[in-house]
Design an enzyme around this catalytic site. Structure first.
Site, short mmCIF file in Angstrom:
data_model
loop_
_atom_site.label_atom_id
_atom_site.label_comp_id
_atom_site.label_asym_id
_atom_site.label_seq_id
_atom_site.Cartn_x
_atom_site.Cartn_y
_atom_site.Cartn_z
N CYS A 1 7.10 -42.11 86.65
CA CYS A 1 6.91 -42.50 88.05
C CYS A 1 5.78 -41.65 88.60
CB CYS A 1 8.22 -42.24 88.81
SG CYS A 1 8.10 -42.53 90.58
N ASN A 2 4.70 -42.30 88.99
CA ASN A 2 3.55 -41.55 89.54
C ASN A 2 3.93 -40.83 90.83
OD1 ASN A 2 0.77 -42.61 88.13
ND2 ASN A 2 2.34 -44.19 88.13
N THR A 3 4.78 -41.48 91.63
CA THR A 3 5.13 -40.91 92.93
C THR A 3 5.93 -39.62 92.74
OG1 THR A 3 5.28 -43.19 93.73
CG2 THR A 3 6.21 -41.48 95.14
N TYR B 1 10.56 -45.32 96.16
CA TYR B 1 10.33 -43.91 96.48
C TYR B 1 9.03 -43.72 97.28
CZ TYR B 1 13.75 -41.87 93.11
OH TYR B 1 14.88 -41.47 92.44
N GLY B 2 8.11 -44.65 97.10
CA GLY B 2 6.75 -44.43 97.59
C GLY B 2 6.60 -44.42 99.10
N ASP C 1 12.62 -43.39 86.22
CA ASP C 1 11.75 -43.94 87.28
C ASP C 1 12.61 -44.25 88.50
OD1 ASP C 1 9.41 -45.01 88.52
OD2 ASP C 1 10.07 -47.03 88.03
N SER C 2 11.94 -44.48 89.62
CA SER C 2 12.66 -44.89 90.82
C SER C 2 13.35 -46.24 90.60
CB SER C 2 11.69 -45.02 91.98
OG SER C 2 10.75 -46.04 91.70
N CYS D 1 0.88 -46.90 89.76
CA CYS D 1 2.34 -46.97 89.96
C CYS D 1 2.87 -47.69 88.72
CB CYS D 1 2.67 -47.76 91.21
SG CYS D 1 4.42 -48.21 91.34
N THR D 2 3.94 -47.17 88.15
CA THR D 2 4.38 -47.72 86.86
C THR D 2 5.00 -49.12 87.00
OG1 THR D 2 6.46 -46.48 87.10
CG2 THR D 2 4.70 -45.48 85.79
N HIS D 3 5.29 -49.55 88.22
CA HIS D 3 5.76 -50.93 88.39
C HIS D 3 4.61 -51.95 88.20
CE1 HIS D 3 9.29 -49.10 90.26
NE2 HIS D 3 9.86 -50.29 90.36
N1 DGL Z 1 7.19 -46.62 89.88
C1 DGL Z 1 6.88 -45.61 90.80
C2 DGL Z 1 5.50 -45.03 90.66
O1 DGL Z 1 4.98 -45.00 89.57
C3 DGL Z 1 7.35 -45.64 92.21
C4 DGL Z 1 7.59 -46.89 92.92
C5 DGL Z 1 8.40 -46.65 94.17
O2 DGL Z 1 9.60 -46.44 94.03
O3 DGL Z 1 7.83 -46.68 95.27
O4 DGL Z 1 4.93 -44.56 91.59
#
Ligand code: DGL
Length: 261
Positions: A78-80, A46-47, A14-15, A186-188
């Site tokens: 990571c969805n992004t 990353y987003g 993940d990011s 988003c996985t966060h």
């Molecule tokens: N956890 C990530 C996701 O699922 C990205 C969060 C990020 O770095 O912006 O999108």
């Protein structure tokens, strides 16, 4: 066909710390596998980057997981990164690369009313999200709520602090009591699930794609005869591009499994 087995670890990327929420589902489903979790916290979030930047960063981590950790599959937790880089990366590597996508489909199919979709700005702009919404949702059923600062708060180890509540109130108060479901794209964000539910109301159902993604990893490894045959719990190593953040991953993983999942 003769069955074969494979004890190499599964790479989970993940990011930053968000992918721990997916790692947790993987461990529930395949407890005897070894895992290497790699958080790229030095480059998070990353987003708010360009698709090309996200692709390059993701590729670097996959190369490291293959060369140094000899992983048998990579879960892009990571969805992004999945939205903007997974298809391209799958064409470049032989090993299974599994992604995660916002759980828009179950959310709109199980709820007739408004569904709030929280994700990073890049995920909400990407064709993957918009194609899913166009295919399954009614017109205007899905309300997009970009929440980039929540990524930074979770990176900082915050999940139900006043700062988290302040930020979420600003974003979600207009939908409190007005929405049937919320997609955590988003996985966060599952780290802040309690706070999100407290604000939107106890009846709001929460959707994320982690279970589906973990099941897909298992399916792909089973198909290749590459699941482990060990009967003991596997090991997890936590790596991170930011000094000290691997330790935080270990701590957040325990907290998530005890209090948030
Ligand atoms: N956890 C990530 C996701 O699922 C990205 C969060 C990020 O770095 O912006 O999108």
């Amino acid at each position: 066909m003769q069955e074969k087995f494979d004890d190499r670890p599964i790479g989970v990327f993940d990011s930053g710390q968000g992918g721990l929420t997916v790692l947790s589902r993987l461990v529930d489903l395949m407890p005897n596998e070894d895992y290497v979790f790699y958080g790229d916290s030095a480059h998070a979030p990353y987003g708010v980057k360009t698709p090309e930047e996200v692709y390059q960063l993701t590729k670097q981590v996959i190369d490291e997981l293959i060369k140094k950790d000899h992983v048998k599959a990579v879960m892009i937790a990571c969805n992004t990164a999945t939205s903007v880089a997974a298809d391209r990366l799958r064409r470049e590597y032989d090993l299974p690369i599994i992604g995660i996508e916002p759980a828009v489909k179950p959310a709109v199919q199980e709820n007739a009313g408004t569904v709030v979709a929280m994700a990073t700005p890049l995920t909400l702009k990407a064709p993957k999200f918009n194609d899913l919404a166009a295919k399954y949702a009614k017109k205007d059923q899905v309300v997009k709520v970009p929440a980039p600062k929540l990524v930074e708060l979770v990176e900082d180890g915050q999940m139900d602090t006043p700062a988290v509540y302040d930020y979420l109130h600003g974003l979600l108060d207009p939908y409190a009591g007005q929405t049937d479901g919320v997609v955590l794209g988003c996985t966060h964000f599952p780290f802040a699930k309690k706070a999100i539910k407290n604000i939107l109301g106890p009846k709001t159902k929460v959707y994320d794609g982690a279970i589906g993604a973990a099941e897909e990893v298992k399916r792909q490894l089973a198909k290749r005869g590459e699941l482990t045959d060990r009967t003991e719990p596997g090991e997890i190593s936590f790596k991170n591009s930011k000094p000290g953040a691997g330790k935080l991953s270990q701590k957040l993983f325990q907290i998530y499994r005890q209090d948030c999942q």
